[in-house]
Design an enzyme around this catalytic site. Sequence first.
Site, mmCIF file in Angstrom:
data_model
loop_
_atom_site.group_PDB
_atom_site.id
_atom_site.type_symbol
_atom_site.label_atom_id
_atom_site.label_comp_id
_atom_site.label_asym_id
_atom_site.label_seq_id
_atom_site.Cartn_x
_atom_site.Cartn_y
_atom_site.Cartn_z
ATOM 1 N N GLY B 54 0.802 -1.222 0.000
ATOM 2 C CA GLY B 54 0.000 0.000 0.000
ATOM 3 C C GLY B 54 0.826 1.259 0.000
ATOM 4 O O GLY B 54 0.408 2.298 0.476
ATOM 5 N N CYS B 55 2.012 1.173 -0.547
ATOM 6 C CA CYS B 55 2.889 2.335 -0.503
ATOM 7 C C CYS B 55 3.179 2.795 -1.924
ATOM 8 O O CYS B 55 3.309 1.994 -2.826
ATOM 9 C CB CYS B 55 4.215 1.962 0.118
ATOM 10 S SG CYS B 55 4.040 0.833 1.479
ATOM 11 N N GLN B 56 3.319 4.102 -2.068
ATOM 12 C CA GLN B 56 3.796 4.624 -3.327
ATOM 13 C C GLN B 56 5.300 4.380 -3.374
ATOM 14 O O GLN B 56 5.838 3.888 -4.347
ATOM 15 C CB GLN B 56 3.509 6.121 -3.375
ATOM 16 C CG GLN B 56 3.258 6.576 -4.775
ATOM 17 C CD GLN B 56 2.844 8.007 -4.794
ATOM 18 O OE1 GLN B 56 3.675 8.905 -4.738
ATOM 19 N NE2 GLN B 56 1.552 8.248 -4.879
ATOM 20 N N SER B 57 5.966 4.746 -2.258
ATOM 21 C CA SER B 57 7.349 4.334 -2.079
ATOM 22 C C SER B 57 7.298 2.994 -1.344
ATOM 23 O O SER B 57 6.367 2.719 -0.605
ATOM 24 C CB SER B 57 8.095 5.374 -1.245
ATOM 25 O OG SER B 57 7.321 5.745 -0.124
#
Lengths: 144, 144, 409, 409
Positions: B54-57
């Site tokens: 669930g992370c962009q990074s």
Amino acid sequence: MGNMKLLEARQNEIIEEFSMFGDWMEKYEHIIEMGKELNPLAESDKTEDNLIRGCQSRVWLSAQKDEEGDVVFSADSDAIITKGLVALMVRVLSGAKPEDIANVDLHFLADIGLNTHLSPTRSNGLASMVKQMKMYGLVFSARS
Amino acid sequence: MGNMKLLEARQNEIIEEFSMFGDWMEKYEHIIEMGKELNPLAESDKTEDNLIRGCQSRVWLSAQKDEEGDVVFSADSDAIITKGLVALMVRVLSGAKPEDIANVDLHFLADIGLNTHLSPTRSNGLASMVKQMKMYGLVFSARS
Amino acid sequence: MDGNYDVAAIRREFPILERKVNGFPLVYLDSAASAQKPRTVIETQREYLSHFHSNIHRGVHTLATQATEAFEGARETIKAHFNAAENAEIIFTAGATDGINLVAGTWGRANLTASSTVLMTRLEHHSNIVPWQILASEIGFKIEVIEIFPEGTIDLEDYNAKLALAPSLVCFSHVSNTLGTINDAKQLTSLAHDAGAMVMVDGAQAAPHMNVDLQDINCDFYVASGHKMYGPTGIGFLYGKRALLDAMPPWRGGGEMISSVSFDVPTTFNVPPYKFEAGTPHISGAIALGAAIKWMESVGLDNIAAHELALTKYAHEKLLQIEGLRIYGTAEHKAGVVSFLVEGIHPSDLGTLLDQLGIAVRTGHHCTEPLMDWYKIPGTVRASFGAYNTFDDVDALVAALERAIKMLK
Amino acid sequence: MDGNYDVAAIRREFPILERKVNGFPLVYLDSAASAQKPRTVIETQREYLSHFHSNIHRGVHTLATQATEAFEGARETIKAHFNAAENAEIIFTAGATDGINLVAGTWGRANLTASSTVLMTRLEHHSNIVPWQILASEIGFKIEVIEIFPEGTIDLEDYNAKLALAPSLVCFSHVSNTLGTINDAKQLTSLAHDAGAMVMVDGAQAAPHMNVDLQDINCDFYVASGHKMYGPTGIGFLYGKRALLDAMPPWRGGGEMISSVSFDVPTTFNVPPYKFEAGTPHISGAIALGAAIKWMESVGLDNIAAHELALTKYAHEKLLQIEGLRIYGTAEHKAGVVSFLVEGIHPSDLGTLLDQLGIAVRTGHHCTEPLMDWYKIPGTVRASFGAYNTFDDVDALVAALERAIKMLK
Ligand SMILES: Cc1ncc(COP(=O)(O)O)c(C=O)c1O
Ligand SMILES: Cc1ncc(COP(=O)(O)O)c(C=O)c1O
């Protein structure tokens, strides 16, 4: 040969008739009166074929051509105000030449301030009925 | 036996550290600095299992228990600001008792005005990481 | 720089542009995600809810008639603006995604079989991929991908090769939301039709940026989202050719979409567009979308397109002066979208620091993961323009980027 | 008549109530079709669009974060008000119809087979009938109808008999939109569960009129529409128990609802609620729906219910004094809906004349044709109440009816 003047005269007659009324309720009283006076359609003519769809109240319409080639409409509705409006339409268009019916500009309802009833978004089926009447005009004029 | 005071002291230390900075850009410069200083995770530890979803990074987190029963966290991120924030979390929570980690109130990010990064609606994965760290605390304290 | 385009006057119509973010004036460069709203749109919705609201259709009372007429008037506005043949071809949906799912759920489910092939480009937004993948996992048809060139344009040779597979349907976006590429929708449609395929165009990113003539493109389906055309959220439309709509089974069931309901004889369905509009629609949204389209027309979409093109060219020029910066999407025909990366820096770090300086850009995969995978990048920083952006906005972006890069390097 | 309920103060919050219709002050008796909006709802939407709008989720910039938090805050408001166990159980939809279609399209399609049975009552709104009919025509399961008594209550004996058919699912409305009957959702659910059936409750007409405790009712799914709870159009919600939502396949595909998209390996999906929220949601609508629920809470749903019950009783009393008038729906427990007919007069005639006198009622089948067929009537005139209606409204209705009847007889 058409005679558009006849239809124009009939519309003007109705406009004049309604100009006598002061308020909305009087206009509706008159419409209801006309609904009551309209000859009811024979039960045998209240067929699925003659039923106009998309109505909260039901409208039946049948059309014939008479010897002179004019279209004769009969119509009915189970709601009395709709029936009164139907009666007005029949009064204007019945006994007219098919091509006139197909081409007529029906302005009288707008002129007497009842045009919301003619809106296609209105669910009384009047707009569909007028469309159907003009369709009869078109079909009958093509055939002749 | 826990020692919640340790975690509180570490949080206060960070709050004090950040109180020296006048504006946002300075705070971010410091965070970036800490990101650069954090020991990178060995490539072999950047596994699918250690990846926080669930992370962009991307954020990786691994946890071990040392001889004294304390939890030792290692973490990394491919984005440097996220990595700096991750470093702050590790600084506060690594080497603490599992039950303290499970129960700690992490207020320091809010106190230094960076709490939007902790919002679960933020897509940097920090909120998920904190959840995961606390989960490790819970699991390790249950086992001991 | 572009003559008579009065961007200052346009900006005054957008209340949000007066806002400060983190102490800096907002520089909004995220219109491809969602455009801001001019006052006329906000006030149309407010006025409707304050003085005209009622449920529509089938009502005999005045409010119902007025609300119905405003709602159907919005349909007429859309029909006229996009040059559909008739109002019945415009179906209100919750947005572009909803429209694509409608096509998949009715036309797709009724017409695709295990031996069918559906073509789509590598550029597509997830919204134009996943509905087809979900349906494919059920029915078993094949999805084939039309390849692109590194500058972000469709490889016509590959397209023709894939058309030789006799696909049932070709799906493509009119404008790429990540790269800005403007696809030649008319040409792609005509090639598909020659190969016997139906055509669905995702116009989410085209509708806000150019005049779209549906009868000229001649596609079979077209979708767009209101919130990207300066309109409200929760509304969009699907265009479909009337004959197709007539033949398609319904999708959602409910009020409005029926002709007659019974437990004893088969329930019958209404005609398009109502057949596909089950339940109470987003009345205020549709009416305000009508206002948004009128607003775009009042500025002129050709003017908006020219202004955005000038901004895009200027941005390319300025950005390329930054060391290590690479732009993704360099097609000759592109809309106001500039995606880029700076070597050695993660896009989310740039996004975070730009935000500190009041600049709103989007970072990430922009719902085009297959495209990002193809470029072998985790995502980009995307600056996208609307009618209200200025050359100063570009300068602010470049200055902030330089500052951020210095911090991050 | 009902103590501390300050209806005059409430009315001042609804700008539309200041309107005149055909020269008469508007008497709005059509809240069951759609409720009017208090200023706080209209202004919340306007304020959001004017100063906070941005696309939500995945954004790193401040506007995106603020919009996301407001949107998720609305979900929290709904969860708390309806007492769901967690936020993930609240899925934003376009309305009740959309929510029912979602359940049919995912849970239904995945769990029903040709040998399944689905029960529903004869009272249902088309929105709770047609989605199941469409799915049944595809899968082949049977729909069985739970009968009612003439006063509009469910025949429990028939219900128990039909439960013996081992249905997979029972669908019923919490409150009938045509008759006003309040069904005992908790009891009906418990009986269904005892018989091994899942339960879907259509709460479109309950949510605006009473406190609803989802964990107490213990149903598996529940839907409602924002526009009927004083909120905006185009938004509503589906409640589903978390374990069911986890197991259900997605419905619409698109952005937000995915975990990862690829052409090469299987696309994976997000967790609830996002799995079911494809594409850009109706952000402003969700936020304004939150405001609507807070508004209802500020008045107090128990107070609203008591006020509406008093109005309903008063209306029954007054209407029954009119010769030839028959009320349809005379359950002991009923909400503020009064359906009636006057002997020999078509309902649409009454509706038209009432409208001339400024009174907005609904006429027709109210999207419950099977119920009308059962009563062997073409439709009814329906007056329905909201928090803002008064005893004067009832008096105006009765006076206008008397005048209309005199004209029509
Ligand atoms: C009982 C009931 N169910 C479902 C609906 C459908 O709600 P919507 O049209 O908002 O989707 C309505 C609205 O008329 C209703 O009264
Ligand atoms: C090309 C493209 N298609 C489809 C969509 C989906 O639009 P919506 O989220 O409004 O349904 C978007 C929006 O991001 C887009 O850019």
